[in-house]
Write an enzyme that holds these catalytic residues in place. Structure first.
Site, short mmCIF file in Angstrom:
data_model
loop_
_atom_site.label_atom_id
_atom_site.label_comp_id
_atom_site.label_asym_id
_atom_site.label_seq_id
_atom_site.Cartn_x
_atom_site.Cartn_y
_atom_site.Cartn_z
N ASN A 51 0.87 -1.11 0.13
CA ASN A 51 -0.02 0.19 -0.02
C ASN A 51 0.80 1.30 -0.14
O ASN A 51 0.75 2.29 -0.58
CB ASN A 51 -0.92 -0.06 1.09
CG ASN A 51 -2.08 -1.02 0.78
OD1 ASN A 51 -2.91 -0.62 0.27
ND2 ASN A 51 -2.18 -2.04 1.57
N ASP B 158 -10.67 0.31 14.94
CA ASP B 158 -11.69 -0.06 13.68
C ASP B 158 -13.01 0.50 13.88
O ASP B 158 -13.94 0.00 13.08
CB ASP B 158 -11.66 -1.70 13.62
CG ASP B 158 -10.72 -2.23 13.01
OD1 ASP B 158 -9.78 -1.63 12.65
OD2 ASP B 158 -10.64 -3.65 13.33
N ARG C 298 0.20 -2.58 14.73
CA ARG C 298 0.25 -2.24 16.41
C ARG C 298 -0.94 -1.18 16.39
O ARG C 298 -1.31 -0.52 15.38
CB ARG C 298 1.62 -1.68 16.64
CG ARG C 298 2.79 -2.36 16.44
CD ARG C 298 2.88 -3.13 17.66
NE ARG C 298 4.20 -4.05 17.66
CZ ARG C 298 4.57 -4.76 18.77
NH1 ARG C 298 3.91 -4.72 19.95
NH2 ARG C 298 5.66 -5.40 18.75
N HIS D 297 -8.60 -0.79 6.42
CA HIS D 297 -8.99 -2.12 6.93
C HIS D 297 -9.40 -3.18 5.44
O HIS D 297 -10.32 -2.66 5.00
CB HIS D 297 -10.18 -1.99 7.75
CG HIS D 297 -10.42 -3.34 8.47
ND1 HIS D 297 -9.63 -3.73 9.58
CD2 HIS D 297 -11.58 -4.16 8.47
CE1 HIS D 297 -10.29 -4.77 10.07
NE2 HIS D 297 -11.54 -5.05 9.49
#
Ligand code: GRF
Length: 216
Positions: A17, A148, A94, A112
């Site tokens: 990415n 998240d 992390r 995500h």
């Protein structure tokens, strides 16, 4: 002269990415500069990609993370020193803690590999695959103290095919990530991403059907 977005990137692994972001900058589709790449591990391949692109790097060690507050203070100060405006997590394994989040409020992005709020956690692709969903995808969101659960900026659906394999699905998820993350960053660079009072993200200049509304 107006300057592009100045970002700091957090990685832990392969950095594909990160590479997609580097490539988008190189291709001129993303008006940004990577101020520094910080890795949670000194052996992350992504560090090589950064060096190859002439980007300053910095890495932490497992020992340093024994005191997460200290590790995060170090990360926050490195990003501040490099003059980063936004922090971009790209495969960072992390948790970022308040030391980083408070130094960069609403300025930390995460990627995500599932459609949040479904399949949170470290195994989003596998969990979605094992649940037998027919549609999964990728999410870019602002990170906050609830893991998240920060405001969702953008999502892209990836269909699960009949007779799909985890490997094939993983590959398509990664391809979707490599497209979506640079796109979101270029919206950010254009100042088109805002968080409303109700903590929902709005992309300015986009009509509800996803098309640009301002200039047709
Ligand atoms: C991505 O799938 C990301 O969503 C997940 O870890 C992977 C990182 O890949 N959290 P890379 O290091 O960018 O290649």
């Amino acid at each position: 002269m107006e300057e592009g977005l100045r970002i700091g990137v957090l990685i832990s692994g392969g950095g594909s990415n990160l590479q997609a972001i580097i490539d988008a900058i190189g291709a001129g589709s993303l008006d940004a500069e990577i101020a520094v790449v910080i890795s949670s591990r000194p052996d992350a391949y992504g560090l090589m990609r950064a060096r190859e692109a002439g980007i300053p790097t910095c890495s932490l060690t497992k020992e340093l993370y024994r005191d997460p507050a200290k590790a995060n203070e170090l990360i926050a100060s490195e990003f501040a020193r490099a003059g980063a405006d936004y922090i971009v997590m790209a495969g960072y394994m992390r948790k970022v803690t308040v030391e980083v989040l408070r130094a960069f409020p609403d300025r930390v992005l995460n990627l995500h590999p599932a459609l949040l709020p479904s399949f949170q956690g470290a195994h989003g692709i596998e969990d979605a695959f094992n649940a037998g969903v027919k549609v999964t995808g990728v999410t870019v969101h602002f990170a906050n103290e609830a893991y998240d659960k920060g405001p969702i900026i953008a999502q892209r659906a990836v269909m699960v095919e009949e007779d799909d394999t985890l490997e094939a699905l993983t590959e398509r998820i990664h391809a979707a990530e490599h497209e979506l993350y640079p796109e979101v960053l270029s919206l950010l660079a254009a100042g088109r991403i805002v968080i409303d009072e109700d903590r929902k993200v709005r992309v300015l200049g986009r009509s509800p059907d996803g098309r640009r509304s301002s200039d047709g």
